[in-house]
Motif scaffolding. Structure first.
Motif, mmCIF file in Angstrom:
data_model
loop_
_atom_site.group_PDB
_atom_site.id
_atom_site.type_symbol
_atom_site.label_atom_id
_atom_site.label_comp_id
_atom_site.label_asym_id
_atom_site.label_seq_id
_atom_site.Cartn_x
_atom_site.Cartn_y
_atom_site.Cartn_z
ATOM 1 N N VAL A 36 -71.567 -68.396 93.015
ATOM 2 C CA VAL A 36 -70.834 -69.580 93.471
ATOM 3 C C VAL A 36 -71.519 -70.108 94.718
ATOM 4 O O VAL A 36 -71.877 -69.337 95.611
ATOM 5 C CB VAL A 36 -69.367 -69.238 93.792
ATOM 6 C CG1 VAL A 36 -68.637 -70.454 94.354
ATOM 7 C CG2 VAL A 36 -68.655 -68.716 92.555
ATOM 8 N N CYS A 37 -71.717 -71.410 94.777
ATOM 9 C CA CYS A 37 -72.189 -72.050 96.009
ATOM 10 C C CYS A 37 -71.018 -72.775 96.638
ATOM 11 O O CYS A 37 -70.418 -73.664 96.015
ATOM 12 C CB CYS A 37 -73.324 -73.025 95.727
ATOM 13 S SG CYS A 37 -73.986 -73.817 97.231
ATOM 14 N N VAL A 38 -70.652 -72.371 97.858
ATOM 15 C CA VAL A 38 -69.522 -72.977 98.565
ATOM 16 C C VAL A 38 -70.057 -73.976 99.587
ATOM 17 O O VAL A 38 -71.027 -73.711 100.291
ATOM 18 C CB VAL A 38 -68.642 -71.905 99.241
ATOM 19 C CG1 VAL A 38 -67.959 -71.047 98.191
ATOM 20 C CG2 VAL A 38 -69.446 -71.029 100.199
ATOM 21 N N ILE A 39 -69.407 -75.131 99.659
ATOM 22 C CA ILE A 39 -69.886 -76.230 100.502
ATOM 23 C C ILE A 39 -68.743 -76.675 101.397
ATOM 24 O O ILE A 39 -67.684 -77.090 100.917
ATOM 25 C CB ILE A 39 -70.400 -77.388 99.646
ATOM 26 C CG1 ILE A 39 -71.360 -76.874 98.554
ATOM 27 C CG2 ILE A 39 -71.106 -78.424 100.519
ATOM 28 C CD1 ILE A 39 -71.745 -77.922 97.523
ATOM 29 N N ILE A 92 -79.549 -73.109 96.492
ATOM 30 C CA ILE A 92 -79.255 -72.509 95.187
ATOM 31 C C ILE A 92 -80.532 -71.990 94.527
ATOM 32 O O ILE A 92 -80.575 -70.865 94.007
ATOM 33 C CB ILE A 92 -78.556 -73.540 94.284
ATOM 34 C CG1 ILE A 92 -77.134 -73.816 94.806
ATOM 35 C CG2 ILE A 92 -78.499 -73.052 92.835
ATOM 36 C CD1 ILE A 92 -76.434 -74.960 94.103
ATOM 37 N N ASP A 93 -81.579 -72.805 94.565
ATOM 38 C CA ASP A 93 -82.839 -72.383 93.947
ATOM 39 C C ASP A 93 -83.415 -71.137 94.627
ATOM 40 O O ASP A 93 -84.100 -70.327 93.993
ATOM 41 C CB ASP A 93 -83.868 -73.521 94.025
ATOM 42 C CG ASP A 93 -83.568 -74.652 93.055
ATOM 43 O OD1 ASP A 93 -82.783 -74.424 92.111
ATOM 44 O OD2 ASP A 93 -84.096 -75.762 93.249
ATOM 45 N N THR A 94 -83.117 -70.993 95.928
ATOM 46 C CA THR A 94 -83.659 -69.860 96.684
ATOM 47 C C THR A 94 -82.907 -68.566 96.408
ATOM 48 O O THR A 94 -83.522 -67.495 96.285
ATOM 49 C CB THR A 94 -83.630 -70.160 98.194
ATOM 50 O OG1 THR A 94 -84.381 -71.354 98.458
ATOM 51 C CG2 THR A 94 -84.214 -69.005 99.002
ATOM 52 N N PRO A 98 -81.545 -67.356 87.756
ATOM 53 C CA PRO A 98 -81.554 -68.418 86.746
ATOM 54 C C PRO A 98 -80.237 -68.429 85.974
ATOM 55 O O PRO A 98 -79.642 -67.390 85.709
ATOM 56 C CB PRO A 98 -82.735 -68.031 85.845
ATOM 57 C CG PRO A 98 -83.627 -67.214 86.724
ATOM 58 C CD PRO A 98 -82.696 -66.435 87.612
ATOM 59 N N GLY A 99 -79.790 -69.616 85.625
ATOM 60 C CA GLY A 99 -78.521 -69.729 84.917
ATOM 61 C C GLY A 99 -77.540 -70.573 85.695
ATOM 62 O O GLY A 99 -77.789 -70.929 86.849
ATOM 63 N N PRO A 100 -76.393 -70.894 85.083
ATOM 64 C CA PRO A 100 -75.458 -71.825 85.722
ATOM 65 C C PRO A 100 -74.794 -71.257 86.977
ATOM 66 O O PRO A 100 -74.432 -70.081 87.034
ATOM 67 C CB PRO A 100 -74.412 -72.084 84.626
ATOM 68 C CG PRO A 100 -74.526 -70.915 83.707
ATOM 69 C CD PRO A 100 -75.961 -70.498 83.735
ATOM 70 N N VAL A 101 -74.652 -72.102 87.968
ATOM 71 C CA VAL A 101 -73.996 -71.775 89.231
ATOM 72 C C VAL A 101 -72.721 -72.611 89.333
ATOM 73 O O VAL A 101 -72.702 -73.787 88.950
ATOM 74 C CB VAL A 101 -74.930 -72.086 90.419
ATOM 75 C CG1 VAL A 101 -74.192 -71.983 91.753
ATOM 76 C CG2 VAL A 101 -76.129 -71.144 90.406
ATOM 77 N N THR A 102 -71.659 -72.012 89.843
ATOM 78 C CA THR A 102 -70.414 -72.740 90.073
ATOM 79 C C THR A 102 -70.428 -73.325 91.477
ATOM 80 O O THR A 102 -70.717 -72.634 92.449
ATOM 81 C CB THR A 102 -69.203 -71.808 89.897
ATOM 82 O OG1 THR A 102 -69.142 -71.378 88.539
ATOM 83 C CG2 THR A 102 -67.908 -72.523 90.245
ATOM 84 N N LEU A 103 -70.092 -74.600 91.580
ATOM 85 C CA LEU A 103 -70.020 -75.295 92.862
ATOM 86 C C LEU A 103 -68.565 -75.373 93.298
ATOM 87 O O LEU A 103 -67.691 -75.744 92.517
ATOM 88 C CB LEU A 103 -70.585 -76.711 92.727
ATOM 89 C CG LEU A 103 -72.031 -76.817 92.230
ATOM 90 C CD1 LEU A 103 -72.344 -78.249 91.811
ATOM 91 C CD2 LEU A 103 -72.998 -76.359 93.315
#
Length: 340
Positions: A36-39, A92-94, A98-103
């Motif tokens: 998960v990427c939290v913003i 995210i790329d760092t 590979p594969g889907p990430v949840t935002l």
């Protein structure tokens, strides 16, 4: 024992380096680690998600400090949703497999999340980008805000076309952010004085928990005279506040996502009962939310009662609701674990 190991890193982006916090799960199943990427919001930082991170064992959490804030405060413009989205994509790329990430975006972070997801929502989008994201989880942000009307009367309708509105940035900031914006020009003699400021804030009448305290302390920047000031750049706040209403990148992303058949169109929107000063209605009045339900039939809407714009990420009720929404987006297996 903690569910995650936490570290902070720097990644190269346009104009300098972006600070990124990463919560790496100490235990997870075989295969790819769900991520998960939290913003964070317009005057916040990634540590505001620490409570949510703890509620997601087995999940990697990537949390950038957006440029002009916290440990990325020395990273200057350009600001706006497109610039932030490009920075987030680098993070995210760092750090993601590979594969889907949840935002998952809170407040302004929701607008950034939508802009990131919009990079892969169009029919002609690059397949690699389009397959990178699950639909965003928006936490009291990310859908069009009501336009502050002239004369100060309450507005509950969002514009059909954000670019059609000639809006004064100062009016937007005063109407939407209020005391949060005023705080950026203040100085504080000590960390304790800064925490006392929040302890007296109507949104935190029940006190500051560990997550809020650590996030606020992390937010402070030392000045040459040994006093402290909030780290968010006023220039960044002004540019971003205007861009949430009039920025073409966000508007295009919204249009693409809500009309797309790709996974990015699976948007979940959680909204708080109260606003930034714990008053009703919330940042998104019920009638505005109802209009969004009608406009976008595939939008999942979750009201989080008893919460305000801030403590939706701090209280047990708020964290549970957010964690459940994120977990549903990651995908649950029959065994109760998470899909990789």
């Amino acid at each position: 024992m903690s569910s995650h190991d936490y570290n902070r890193y720097r990644v190269s982006v346009f104009g300098g380096e972006l600070s990124v916090g990463v919560w790496e799960p100490v235990a997870y199943g075989p295969g790819r680690v769900p991520t998960v990427c939290v913003i964070h919001g317009i005057t916040s930082n990634h540590l505001f998600f620490a409570g949510l991170a703890s509620a997601l064992p087995g999940v990697r959490i990537i949390g950038p400090d957006l440029r002009g804030r916290a440990d990325s405060r020395l990273l200057g413009g350009p600001f706006g949703m497109k610039a932030h989205a490009e920075d987030v994509l680098v993070a995210i790329d760092t750090f993601a497999d590979p594969g889907p990430v949840t935002l998952a975006g809170h407040s302004m972070g929701g607008f950034v999340a939508m802009t990131v997801a919009g990079m892969g929502a169009g029919v002609g989008s690059d397949t690699e980008v389009a397959d990178r994201f699950h639909g965003p989880v928006l936490i009291d942000g990310g859908l069009p805000l009501p336009v502050p009307p002239a004369g100060g009367d309450e507005a509950t309708e969002a514009p059909d076309d954000l670019n059609d509105h000639d809006l004064e940035t100062d009016d937007l900031i005063a109407a939407v952010l209020g005391p949060a914006a005023e705080r950026l020009s203040m100085s504080f003699a000590s960390v304790e004085e800064y925490l006392a400021f929040f302890a007296a804030h109507p949104a935190f009448v029940d006190g500051l928990d560990t997550v809020a305290t650590e996030s606020f302390v992390y937010d402070l920047a030392a000045k040459d005279d040994h006093s402290f000031q909030p780290s968010t750049s006023i220039e960044a706040m002004q540019a971003d506040a205007a861009d949430m209403y009039s920025g073409g990148a966000y508007q295009n992303a919204l249009d693409q996502i809500m009309s797309s058949q790709r996974r990015q169109s699976e948007v979940t929107f959680l909204f708080a009962e109260r606003d930034l000063v714990a008053s009703e209605p919330g940042l998104y009045p019920p009638e505005l939310v109802a209009s969004y339900r009608q406009r976008w039939e595939d939008l999942t809407v979750i009201e989080v009662p008893g919460t305000n714009h801030y403590d939706i990420l701090l209280t047990e009720t708020g964290i549970d609701a957010c964690a459940e929404a994120v977990t549903a987006r990651l995908g649950a297996t029959d065994e109760g674990g998470l899909e990789s």
